[in-house]
Motif scaffolding. Structure first.
Motif: not given
Length: 588
Positions: A471-483
């Motif tokens: 299964x494809x899993x995601x590790x969460x990372x904070x990314x700025x709102x302009x991306x």
């Protein structure tokens, strides 16, 4: 003369103290257990066979949680009452670092003072002991005045030598307890490079696998006859201790914040006692004979008085959280007390530290819109709002201080592990205090920046995704709102396996997805474009296994904590509310 330590207010020479100690021993004796086999009586001492019992009480990953200091003091007191004056309290690392504000604001000195009140004089070195640098650990935390022997056998010999960066660290420490000599050997995780910055990893200079170092030192201690038993303290997952040999009699581990039990290859039990002062492993070492001929049996101890196992499947690790306030403790804990028990001292130390933290941390740095908050919940497959807020603050700081007027786009990031609380406004009053920001961002990172190509930035974004069990899993990372971007799942290889099912070692492309349609500030980003990246010093040096950041150039750090950009961002944006999440989705 055997100098008796004072525990729980016991006063040598006073008759009532001896009576209380005797009564407590009688009450607690029936509760000793051996492994998972069931109840056996406390073996104590046997003059005929020369058998003596030494009790070990271990905590791990305390992380400065002094609000539970009295709970731990109560548990140590119980452990000592079980086997009076023959108990050794130990730590398996991360005693300090990543701490709540009450301890962190004073650079964890309240935790070190509390450990001294407990009588804790032995600890393995954990990775968070280095949070403020290896030099800070060696010169301040490991200073002799704090009274702790810090153990790490896999540090290079030259680094432990006089003049080395870890000259206050030892391979082992020996304690004479109840007529027996107990050797304690410590080691730090082999994976230091994945949980610390490259500079810390370099300065620590681990030149041997943890298990090999402990086996080497344990063998030397046993074969020389210097000790009758060896206790291993390894700041690593319990599985890392499985390779320990027959010279180790019991192993305590940590680092993963889990409650675990296992066995070494040499047959010794392994215990991992959770984290944050919520659990404690307590064992008796029943020792017959001495030196190389000593026979050591390990028996788990139930401390009674209402205590229970921290996990129903892990014998020998008890729940500590709330122990000080347990109703069955009150009578005996206060009996004969002079007000100077370790519990009393721990309570007073916390009260003083808490009052100081309230005074210096009460200043308001920002306000939130009515009903708004920023937290780490994941909703509708989007980033957590507090992670994006910190990323936006990082971006704003770098734009304002270093790249004002530059035409290069700036992107902010924040890693989940650097955010230590679940939300920003902890008390929900709409006002954000210094304490709340510093509790959220309690680690000792610096605000930092670097330059990436568009191609490298896509690699960073792709490193969020891994295949696990198909299964494809995601590790969460904070990314700025302009991306914004979209991701496309990569094809499996010829064997039907996804690329990410193998461990990422940084030497090959192990991405599970490709990143497409990447835009910053609404403008497309090509592979050869340059992008300024703003975050914290740990993440930008490849922390949390985001190896693609290491491809950056022009790396630099600001002379400020990684929490300062958020404080300034909050001050500049009153009545703040979460922004709409950027477009991040699967490309059809």
């Amino acid at each position: 003369m055997n100098r008796r330590r004072m525990w729980s207010g016991r006063r040598p020479g006073v008759a009532i103290a001896a009576i209380i100690s005797t009564v407590l021993t009688v009450l607690i004796v029936p509760n000793a257990v051996a492994g998972a086999a069931g109840t056996v009586p406390f073996s104590g001492n046997d003059a005929a066979t020369g058998t003596r019992t030494v009790t070990i009480a271990d905590i791990t990953d305390f992380h400065g949680h002094i609000e539970r200091g009295a709970d731990n003091a109560a548990a140590f007191t119980l452990a000592d009452s079980h086997n009076p004056d023959n108990m050794v309290p130990v730590s398996t690392g991360d005693l300090v670092g990543g701490s709540p504000y009450d301890s962190a604001v004073a650079k964890d000195q309240p935790t070190l003072d509390m450990a001294k009140a407990w009588g804790l004089t032995i600890s393995a070195v954990g990775n968070h002991e280095f949070d403020r640098s290896v030099a800070d650990f060696n010169n301040r935390i490991a200073a002799p005045a704090n009274g702790i022997d810090w153990l790490c056998a896999n540090v290079s010999a030259r680094n432990k030598a006089q003049g080395g960066k870890l000259s206050n660290v030892k391979d082992y420490a020996i304690r004479d307890v109840n007529g027996k000599r107990i050797g304690f050997v410590g080691a730090l995780t082999d994976a230091l490079g994945s949980v610390a910055t490259p500079q810390i990893t370099k300065d620590a200079d681990l030149d041997e696998r943890a298990v090999d170092a402990v086996n080497r030192v344990a063998h030397e201690l046993k074969q020389s006859g210097k000790v009758d038993a060896v206790v291993a303290l390894i700041h690593a997952d319990a599985t890392a201790a499985q390779g320990l040999g027959k010279d180790v009699d019991v192993a305590y581990t940590g680092h993963t914040h889990a409650v675990k039990f296992g066995h070494t290859d040499g047959g010794a039990p392994i215990y991992e006692a959770g984290s944050f002062g919520r659990a404690m492993a307590v064992q008796d070492l029943v020792i017959t004979g001495s030196g190389r001929r000593a026979k050591v049996t390990v028996e788990n101890v139930d401390l009674g008085n209402g205590t229970e196992q921290a996990s129903p499947t892990v014998p020998g690790v008890i729940r500590v959280e709330g122990l000080d306030a347990h109703t069955t403790q009150s009578a005996w804990m206060s009996a004969g007390s002079t007000g100077e028990s370790m519990v009393d001292r721990s309570q007073r130390m916390y009260a003083v530290a808490h009052a100081h933290a309230a005074q210096v941390g009460g200043a308001i740095v920002g306000t939130l819109a009515a009903g708004a908050n920023f937290d780490k919940r994941i909703e509708n497959g989007q980033e957590d709002s507090v992670g994006m807020l910190v990323a936006d603050a990082n971006r704003a700081m770098i734009q304002r201080t270093l790249y004002a007027g530059e035409r290069l786009p700036v992107v902010g990031f924040s890693n989940d592990g650097s955010l230590r609380t679940g939300k920003l406004d902890l008390d929900g009053n709409g006002k954000v205090s210094v304490r709340e920001v510093d509790s959220l961002m309690a680690l000792q990172f610096k605000a930092a920046h670097e330059t990436l190509t568009g191609r490298d930035l896509k690699s960073v974004l792709a490193e969020q995704f891994r295949f696990k069990e198909g299964q494809l899993r995601r590790r969460w990372i904070g990314i700025s709102s302009n991306v914004s971007y979209r991701y496309v799942e990569r094809d499996s290889d010829g064997d039907g396996n996804h690329p990410a099912e193998t461990a990422f070692d940084g030497d090959h492309d192990d991405r599970a997805v490709d990143i497409e349609d990447l835009t910053i500030d609404g403008k497309p980003v090509d592979d050869d474009d340059l992008v300024i990246v703003a975050s914290n010093s740990y993440l930008l040096q490849g922390g949390d296994d985001y190896h693609a950041f290491r491809s950056g150039t022009n790396y630099g750090e600001l002379n400020m904590s990684y929490s300062e950009p958020l404080k300034q961002y909050l001050a500049a944006h009153p009545q703040l509310a979460p922004k709409k999440m950027p477009t991040i989705g699967v490309k059809a």
